[in-house]
Motif scaffolding. Structure first.
Motif, PDB file in Angstrom:
ATOM      1  N   ALA A   1       0.830  -1.210   0.000  1.00 57.06           N
ATOM      2  CA  ALA A   1       0.000   0.000   0.000  1.00 57.06           C
ATOM      3  C   ALA A   1       0.860   1.254   0.000  1.00 57.06           C
ATOM      4  O   ALA A   1       0.512   2.260  -0.637  1.00 57.06           O
ATOM      5  CB  ALA A   1      -0.934  -0.011   1.204  1.00 57.06           C
ATOM      6  N   GLU A   2       1.979   1.219   0.700  1.00 54.28           N
ATOM      7  CA  GLU A   2       2.848   2.397   0.795  1.00 54.28           C
ATOM      8  C   GLU A   2       3.436   2.782  -0.554  1.00 54.28           C
ATOM      9  O   GLU A   2       3.830   3.934  -0.756  1.00 54.28           O
ATOM     10  CB  GLU A   2       3.963   2.132   1.807  1.00 54.28           C
ATOM     11  N   ILE A   3       3.521   1.833  -1.479  1.00 54.86           N
ATOM     12  CA  ILE A   3       4.048   2.140  -2.811  1.00 54.86           C
ATOM     13  C   ILE A   3       2.963   2.006  -3.879  1.00 54.86           C
ATOM     14  O   ILE A   3       3.257   1.894  -5.079  1.00 54.86           O
ATOM     15  CB  ILE A   3       5.246   1.230  -3.160  1.00 54.86           C
ATOM     16  N   ASP A   4       1.699   2.001  -3.419  1.00 52.71           N
ATOM     17  CA  ASP A   4       0.555   1.959  -4.331  1.00 52.71           C
ATOM     18  C   ASP A   4       0.608   0.726  -5.244  1.00 52.71           C
ATOM     19  O   ASP A   4       0.381   0.812  -6.460  1.00 52.71           O
ATOM     20  CB  ASP A   4       0.517   3.245  -5.170  1.00 52.71           C
ATOM     21  N   MET A   5       0.879  -0.438  -4.634  1.00 59.40           N
ATOM     22  CA  MET A   5       1.012  -1.664  -5.412  1.00 59.40           C
ATOM     23  C   MET A   5       0.095  -2.784  -4.913  1.00 59.40           C
ATOM     24  O   MET A   5       0.366  -3.958  -5.194  1.00 59.40           O
ATOM     25  CB  MET A   5       2.471  -2.154  -5.386  1.00 59.40           C
ATOM     26  N   THR A   6      -0.958  -2.456  -4.209  1.00 61.90           N
ATOM     27  CA  THR A   6      -1.849  -3.520  -3.732  1.00 61.90           C
ATOM     28  C   THR A   6      -2.566  -4.223  -4.888  1.00 61.90           C
ATOM     29  O   THR A   6      -3.060  -5.340  -4.727  1.00 61.90           O
ATOM     30  CB  THR A   6      -2.894  -2.966  -2.750  1.00 61.90           C
ATOM     31  N   HIS A   7      -2.615  -3.582  -6.057  1.00 63.56           N
ATOM     32  CA  HIS A   7      -3.234  -4.225  -7.211  1.00 63.56           C
ATOM     33  C   HIS A   7      -2.386  -5.378  -7.743  1.00 63.56           C
ATOM     34  O   HIS A   7      -2.806  -6.109  -8.646  1.00 63.56           O
ATOM     35  CB  HIS A   7      -3.449  -3.206  -8.343  1.00 63.56           C
ATOM     36  N   ARG A   8      -1.190  -5.576  -7.176  1.00 55.49           N
ATOM     37  CA  ARG A   8      -0.333  -6.692  -7.559  1.00 55.49           C
ATOM     38  C   ARG A   8      -0.575  -7.918  -6.680  1.00 55.49           C
ATOM     39  O   ARG A   8       0.048  -8.959  -6.888  1.00 55.49           O
ATOM     40  CB  ARG A   8       1.133  -6.286  -7.446  1.00 55.49           C
TER      41      ARG A   8
ATOM     42  N   PRO B   1      -6.621  -7.609 -13.961  1.00 53.60           N
ATOM     43  CA  PRO B   1      -7.948  -7.224 -13.477  1.00 53.60           C
ATOM     44  C   PRO B   1      -7.927  -6.773 -12.019  1.00 53.60           C
ATOM     45  O   PRO B   1      -6.906  -6.912 -11.322  1.00 53.60           O
ATOM     46  CB  PRO B   1      -8.758  -8.518 -13.641  1.00 53.60           C
ATOM     47  N   ASP B   2      -9.035  -6.258 -11.572  1.00 53.43           N
ATOM     48  CA  ASP B   2      -9.195  -5.882 -10.177  1.00 53.43           C
ATOM     49  C   ASP B   2      -9.089  -7.146  -9.326  1.00 53.43           C
ATOM     50  O   ASP B   2      -9.832  -8.110  -9.544  1.00 53.43           O
ATOM     51  CB  ASP B   2     -10.567  -5.227  -9.973  1.00 53.43           C
ATOM     52  N   PRO B   3      -8.166  -7.193  -8.361  1.00 57.50           N
ATOM     53  CA  PRO B   3      -8.004  -8.401  -7.537  1.00 57.50           C
ATOM     54  C   PRO B   3      -9.289  -8.845  -6.838  1.00 57.50           C
ATOM     55  O   PRO B   3      -9.460 -10.030  -6.551  1.00 57.50           O
ATOM     56  CB  PRO B   3      -6.932  -7.992  -6.517  1.00 57.50           C
ATOM     57  N   LYS B   4     -10.181  -7.926  -6.577  1.00 54.29           N
ATOM     58  CA  LYS B   4     -11.403  -8.274  -5.840  1.00 54.29           C
ATOM     59  C   LYS B   4     -12.405  -9.053  -6.696  1.00 54.29           C
ATOM     60  O   LYS B   4     -13.383  -9.584  -6.164  1.00 54.29           O
ATOM     61  CB  LYS B   4     -12.071  -6.992  -5.303  1.00 54.29           C
ATOM     62  N   CYS B   5     -12.181  -9.117  -8.003  1.00 57.75           N
ATOM     63  CA  CYS B   5     -13.157  -9.759  -8.873  1.00 57.75           C
ATOM     64  C   CYS B   5     -12.938 -11.259  -9.034  1.00 57.75           C
ATOM     65  O   CYS B   5     -13.742 -11.940  -9.673  1.00 57.75           O
ATOM     66  CB  CYS B   5     -13.163  -9.095 -10.249  1.00 57.75           C
ATOM     67  N   LEU B   6     -11.882 -11.801  -8.444  1.00 56.08           N
ATOM     68  CA  LEU B   6     -11.567 -13.206  -8.666  1.00 56.08           C
ATOM     69  C   LEU B   6     -12.527 -14.160  -7.957  1.00 56.08           C
ATOM     70  O   LEU B   6     -12.775 -15.262  -8.435  1.00 56.08           O
ATOM     71  CB  LEU B   6     -10.135 -13.514  -8.223  1.00 56.08           C
ATOM     72  N   SER B   7     -13.018 -13.763  -6.785  1.00 55.51           N
ATOM     73  CA  SER B   7     -13.916 -14.642  -6.029  1.00 55.51           C
ATOM     74  C   SER B   7     -14.600 -13.828  -4.943  1.00 55.51           C
ATOM     75  O   SER B   7     -14.205 -12.694  -4.646  1.00 55.51           O
ATOM     76  CB  SER B   7     -13.144 -15.802  -5.393  1.00 55.51           C
ATOM     77  N   GLU B   8     -15.617 -14.422  -4.341  1.00 62.03           N
ATOM     78  CA  GLU B   8     -16.304 -13.750  -3.241  1.00 62.03           C
ATOM     79  C   GLU B   8     -15.375 -13.616  -2.044  1.00 62.03           C
ATOM     80  O   GLU B   8     -15.379 -12.595  -1.356  1.00 62.03           O
ATOM     81  CB  GLU B   8     -17.559 -14.538  -2.849  1.00 62.03           C
TER      82      GLU B   8
ATOM     83  N   VAL C   1     -14.489  -9.993  -0.293  1.00 61.46           N
ATOM     84  CA  VAL C   1     -14.742  -9.701   1.119  1.00 61.46           C
ATOM     85  C   VAL C   1     -13.436  -9.404   1.858  1.00 61.46           C
ATOM     86  O   VAL C   1     -13.337  -8.422   2.606  1.00 61.46           O
ATOM     87  CB  VAL C   1     -15.479 -10.890   1.787  1.00 61.46           C
ATOM     88  N   THR C   2     -12.434 -10.236   1.638  1.00 59.19           N
ATOM     89  CA  THR C   2     -11.162 -10.083   2.356  1.00 59.19           C
ATOM     90  C   THR C   2     -10.456  -8.794   1.972  1.00 59.19           C
ATOM     91  O   THR C   2      -9.986  -8.043   2.840  1.00 59.19           O
ATOM     92  CB  THR C   2     -10.243 -11.286   2.075  1.00 59.19           C
ATOM     93  N   LEU C   3     -10.367  -8.512   0.684  1.00 63.74           N
ATOM     94  CA  LEU C   3      -9.624  -7.339   0.224  1.00 63.74           C
ATOM     95  C   LEU C   3     -10.382  -6.044   0.493  1.00 63.74           C
ATOM     96  O   LEU C   3      -9.762  -5.013   0.815  1.00 63.74           O
ATOM     97  CB  LEU C   3      -9.296  -7.475  -1.260  1.00 63.74           C
TER      98      LEU C   3
END
Length: 458
Positions: A331-338, A372-379, A383-385
């Motif tokens: 998050a500190e380097i704006d890389m949570t999408h990885r 893709p958006d990491p949150k779209c892979l599963s329910e 919820v977790t992310l």
């Protein structure tokens, strides 16, 4: 930047299987990131992937350290891992780092921070600038009781002292040691670290704390209840596969060394692996022959249950590291999408829920295409992310300050815990008790003060 796949997650989620799947699909080689799996001769206790399940894929840093050797320091692990990653890249192959000891993994993923070498040396238990002289030898106060260390930290770095709960002895000592090692308050160094990281992001350069490689982090995760049940069954399977025999061999080795007046620190290295220390009471009793058959059987059952409990607790700590340490660093380097969470709760749907999504993600990484958006892979991922994002956005710098409740004489680690405490029954009872006591004290004071008695009589 060269590509790197990092697979993280708790024990029992399928990290090793996914690593083999991806290495087979993308011409990869695997680097072990589990401190216990470095040791040779204990494949069951340390949960090493069996050779027959490796599909011919090279596995590095697994079973490469002898039993009597000191545990690898984080600096050595990082150095060897980076060497292997460069070698794998040079041969046109894809390195896949499989983490179990996540602070080992994280040291490889990110560039050095300003205090990176200092923190590494503290974990290594030695000060590099002074050879083999330990920090506690140079600064004996580090071995003092925690309240003494905290008081000293308050003198030299009150910002960090206010951040830690009085029970967080390791963090308190680490913050004071940073001051001793560098001559600067840790809070000042970390503030500079944030500033340089922010400037590097703005300038598009690889600053401190940035990812070393074009990294894809795959978090293999599972529903807690399902995972706990799976871990219990796995311990039973490990017992059948020889865990008890390996633990017995470890005990024999330990006793043989002691008979030769050779000491081994049971709090370090493979001796703290889950399985040996929990089974040791039963194995010792079995060797001594002082218990009846029924007593031995009951003790054996109790020790196996201890292995299961320790395994579940370890899984929880691994997940906490990912949610807190790894997420925060990204998050500190704006890389949570990885960071992508893959739901391995249902092993029957492994291909659909884990293999196929991860292969698609690796393909996008290698083609340098948007993911893709990491949150779209599963329910479970959503919820977790989402919960992690919400918690991260709510946190302010003040949320890290410890707060002491004078009524309950309890110190809370942050603002979130403070708010929970204020709503607790314990605090409400404490407030009522304090009010009653204050009323009694005021009544007694009035009764004992002649001036007040005289004035009330008038």
């Amino acid at each position: 930047m060269e590509p790197l796949i990092a697979i993280v997650g708790s024990t029992g989620t399928g990290k090793s299987k996914l690593a083999v799947d991806l290495a087979s699909r993308f011409n990869g080689e695997i680097i072990n990131g589990d401190a216990m799996q470095l040791y040779r001769g204990l494949p069951t206790i340390t949960n090493q992937i069996p050779p027959e399940e490796r599909n011919g894929i090279p596995h590095h840093l697994i079973g490469c350290v002898e039993l009597e050797k000191e545990p690898w320091r984080i600096g050595l692990f990082k150095k060897e891992s980076l060497r292997l990653i460069n070698d794998i890249h040079s041969r046109g192959k894809l390195p896949i780092l499989v983490g179990g000891t996540h602070y080992y993994t994280q040291a490889v993923l990110f560039n050095e921070s300003i205090v990176g070498d200092v923190v590494d040396s503290m974990r290594d238990g030695k000060d590099r600038s002074e050879g083999d002289i330990s920090s506690s030898t140079r600064w004996p106060i580090l071995d003092a009781p925690t309240d003494v260390v905290l008081q000293k930290l308050k003198e030299v770095d009150p910002v960090m002292a206010n951040r830690w709960h009085p029970n967080e002895s390791r963090k308190i000592r680490r913050s004071l040691e940073v001051y001793f090692q560098t001559g600067r308050p840790a809070s000042e160094i970390y503030a500079e670290q944030k500033r340089l990281t922010r400037e590097a992001m703005e300038n598009g350069t690889a600053g401190p704390g940035q990812l070393r490689f074009q990294t894809l982090v795959l978090w293999v995760h599972a529903n807690k209840e399902i995972l706990n049940a799976r871990l219990d069954k796995r311990v039973d399977a490990m017992i059948e596969q020889g865990m008890m025999t390996e633990a017995s061999q470890m005990l024999d080795y330990l006793q043989a060394r002691r008979s030769q007046n050779l000491t081994i620190d049971p709090t370090k290295g493979v001796w703290i692996s889950i399985g040996f220390k929990e089974l040791e009471p039963y194995l010792s009793a079995l060797s001594e022959g002082s218990m009846s058959k029924g007593e031995l059987e009951a003790l054996k059952h109790s020790c196996i249950e201890s292995v299961k409990t320790a395994t579940r607790q370890y899984a929880t700590s691994q997940i906490k590291w990912i949610r807190n340490k790894l997420w925060t660093s990204l998050a500190e380097i704006d890389m949570t999408h990885r960071l992508f969470l893959l739901d391995s709760s249902n092993v029957e749907n492994w291909d659909k829920n884990v293999s196929e999504p991860s292969e698609n993600l690796v393909q996008l990484l290698l083609r340098d295409e948007p993911t893709p958006d990491p949150k779209c892979l599963s329910e479970l991922a959503r919820v977790t992310l989402e919960a992690r994002e919400a918690r991260s956005s709510e946190r302010s710098e003040s949320a890290w300050q410890c707060i002491t409740c004078d009524t309950c004489q309890k110190t809370l680690a942050n603002e979130e815990q403070w708010n929970i405490h204020l709503r607790s029954q314990r605090h409400k009872r404490g407030v009522k008790a304090a009010a009653k006591k204050a009323g009694r004290d005021e009544y007694i004071r009035k009764r004992e003060d002649p001036d007040i008695v005289h004035n009330e009589a008038d």
